[in-house]
Write an enzyme that holds these catalytic residues in place. Structure first.
Site, PDB file in Angstrom:
ATOM      1  N   SER A   8       0.915  -1.228  -0.142  1.00  0.00           N
ATOM      2  CA  SER A   8      -0.022   0.020   0.018  1.00  0.00           C
ATOM      3  C   SER A   8       0.974   1.350   0.013  1.00  0.00           C
ATOM      4  O   SER A   8       0.374   2.277  -0.317  1.00  0.00           O
ATOM      5  CB  SER A   8      -1.120  -0.071   1.107  1.00  0.00           C
ATOM      6  OG  SER A   8      -0.099  -0.125   2.314  1.00  0.00           O
ATOM      7  N   ASP A  53      -3.354   5.777  11.935  1.00  0.00           N
ATOM      8  CA  ASP A  53      -2.575   5.063  10.749  1.00  0.00           C
ATOM      9  C   ASP A  53      -1.250   5.833  10.691  1.00  0.00           C
ATOM     10  O   ASP A  53      -1.329   7.164  10.155  1.00  0.00           O
ATOM     11  CB  ASP A  53      -3.494   5.315   9.555  1.00  0.00           C
ATOM     12  CG  ASP A  53      -2.699   4.882   8.212  1.00  0.00           C
ATOM     13  OD1 ASP A  53      -1.462   4.357   8.295  1.00  0.00           O
ATOM     14  OD2 ASP A  53      -3.124   4.855   7.145  1.00  0.00           O
ATOM     15  N   HIS A 107       0.937   5.024   6.611  1.00  0.00           N
ATOM     16  CA  HIS A 107       1.084   5.512   5.331  1.00  0.00           C
ATOM     17  C   HIS A 107       1.053   7.208   5.282  1.00  0.00           C
ATOM     18  O   HIS A 107       1.671   7.886   6.524  1.00  0.00           O
ATOM     19  CB  HIS A 107      -0.501   5.278   4.798  1.00  0.00           C
ATOM     20  CG  HIS A 107      -0.674   3.960   4.534  1.00  0.00           C
ATOM     21  ND1 HIS A 107      -1.475   3.189   5.320  1.00  0.00           N
ATOM     22  CD2 HIS A 107      -0.230   3.012   3.655  1.00  0.00           C
ATOM     23  CE1 HIS A 107      -1.442   1.740   5.060  1.00  0.00           C
ATOM     24  NE2 HIS A 107      -0.702   1.787   3.976  1.00  0.00           N
TER      25      HIS A 107
END
Length: 404
Positions: free
Chosen positions: A133, A380, A383
């Site tokens: 990702s 998160d 990312h």
């Protein structure tokens, strides 16, 4: 008195001109990367990349400078290819200064990004980001950077509707394809389904098998690989044989650098024997830093509520395993000794300064009530928000592509 001064100026004028010209030449001789009419011009024809430099300038060594005049390079809401997972402003983040930090190398300037020049360079070519990702995060950034330069026809469509797998943009006017391919371990695993996979489960890895994936990359002109985050799980299962074969051999082991090394050797052999070295330019992204923890992404919630970069240039993100990075560097060095050049994009440290640029809790969570979105579980810190840090990765990638 004024006449005397004027005579003095006239007398030494030739010497002054010579001195000014000498200073100009000296000053400009130290600048190896310049921009002119939005195009990248390099003063030297040779790229020196074994120490991450282009024409003697280390683009990965520098500092973050606040710049709310020329940054961000695009607006989140104006990028039609933006993914909600990286759209922090859309998800409610109020402090948007993370968008205004510019990476400043110590010895030169980053070349100014020009999407038209890049698309011309990619005419009739295929570029693929391969990995997890974070590779998709970088691909989204790449698309958002070039979108303002796209001709009208390409802005209206040409996008696959598969969110994660072979998902790409075809620019019709240039016959250029820019894709992302989901392969978190590069080699085959039971996590290869772009939608039905989980980083929380114990993965099963065919660490000596890559052909199933490789056939999707073999005809690319530019390949950008990344694989790191998924190798940080504590336990894995090694598989000899097919996932569908009941007679296959399984062995559960503690994750170690050895498994990573074997997988990268499998990848490097594929590169050596399957890639046309006269056609394909290959890049390998260094580890995107994060701290291990117990959030949904296996990270620490430490990025929550961070609003400024780290300015200590000696700082090193403690979640990055240097041993894994050394294996990558050793693998690429062996490939180079065999005549295959892979550009190592060592952006780990410059990225590690930017804990302020993570999505944290500012991303969509399906079937989770707003009151239940707590940092300890949902921040998160793996990312990156867009616009943000991946834009710098792509600016450096742009410099290499334009030079090649």
């Amino acid at each position: 008195m004024g006449a005397v001064r004027w005579k003095s100026v006239v007398k030494y004028f030739p010497l002054t001109v010579v001195l000014m010209l000498a200073l100009y030449l000296i000053d400009n001789s130290t600048s190896n990367v310049v921009t002119q009419e939005n195009l990248v011009i390099f003063k030297e024809n040779k790229i020196v990349t074994n120490n991450n430099t282009i024409s003697g300038c280390d683009l990965f060594s520098g500092k973050w400078v606040y710049d709310d005049v020329s940054y961000p390079l695009y607006k989140e809401g104006e990028c039609t290819m933006m993914e909600d997972s990286f759209a922090c402003e859309k998800s409610g983040r109020k402090n948007l200064k993370y968008q205004n930090w510019r990476w400043q190398p110590h010895q030169c300037d980053l070349p100014r990004f020009n999407g038209t020049a890049l698309l011309e360079k990619l005419r009739n070519k295929k570029l693929i980001f391969v990995g997890d990702s974070l590779g998709r995060n970088q691909w989204r950034s790449f698309i958002c950077l070039i979108e303002p330069y796209l001709p009208p026809l390409s802005r209206r469509g040409g996008v696959s509707h598969n969110l994660f797998d072979v998902f790409g943009k075809h620019v019709k006017e240039y016959n250029a394809t820019i894709r992302t391919y989901w392969s978190p371990y590069l080699v085959e695993s039971n996590c290869d389904d772009p939608i039905r996979h989980s980083a929380d489960s114990k993965p099963t890895i065919r660490f000596q098998s890559i052909e199933k994936h490789g056939r999707n990359w073999i005809n690319a002109d530019v390949l950008i690989f990344d694989t790191f985050a998924w190798w940080t799980v504590p336990d894995i299962t090694l598989l000899w044989g097919s996932l569908e074969n009941s007679n296959a051999i399984y062995k559960q082991v503690k994750m170690s650098v050895r498994e990573y090394e074997v997988a990268l050797n499998t990848w490097s052999e594929w590169v050596e024997f399957q890639v046309d070295r006269n056609r394909t330019k290959i890049f390998f992204m260094s580890a995107s830093p994060f701290r291990l923890g117990k959030t949904h992404w296996g990270t620490s919630p430490s990025c929550y509520n961070i609003t400024k970069p780290i300015f200590d240039e000696t700082y090193w993100a403690n979640g990055v395993d240097r041993n894994l990075m050394e294996i990558v560097e050793s693998t690429l060095k062996k490939l180079e000794e065999r005549g295959i050049k892979v550009e190592y994009m060592n952006a780990t440290q410059l990225s590690g300064y930017r804990e302020d640029a993570r999505p944290s809790i500012y991303r969509p969570f399906l079937k989770v009530a707003l009151k239940d979105i707590t940092p300890n579980k949902y921040a998160d810190c793996l990312h990156w928000c867009l616009p943000g840090v991946p834009d710098v990765w792509n600016q450096i990638l742009y410099a290499y592509i334009m030079k090649s």
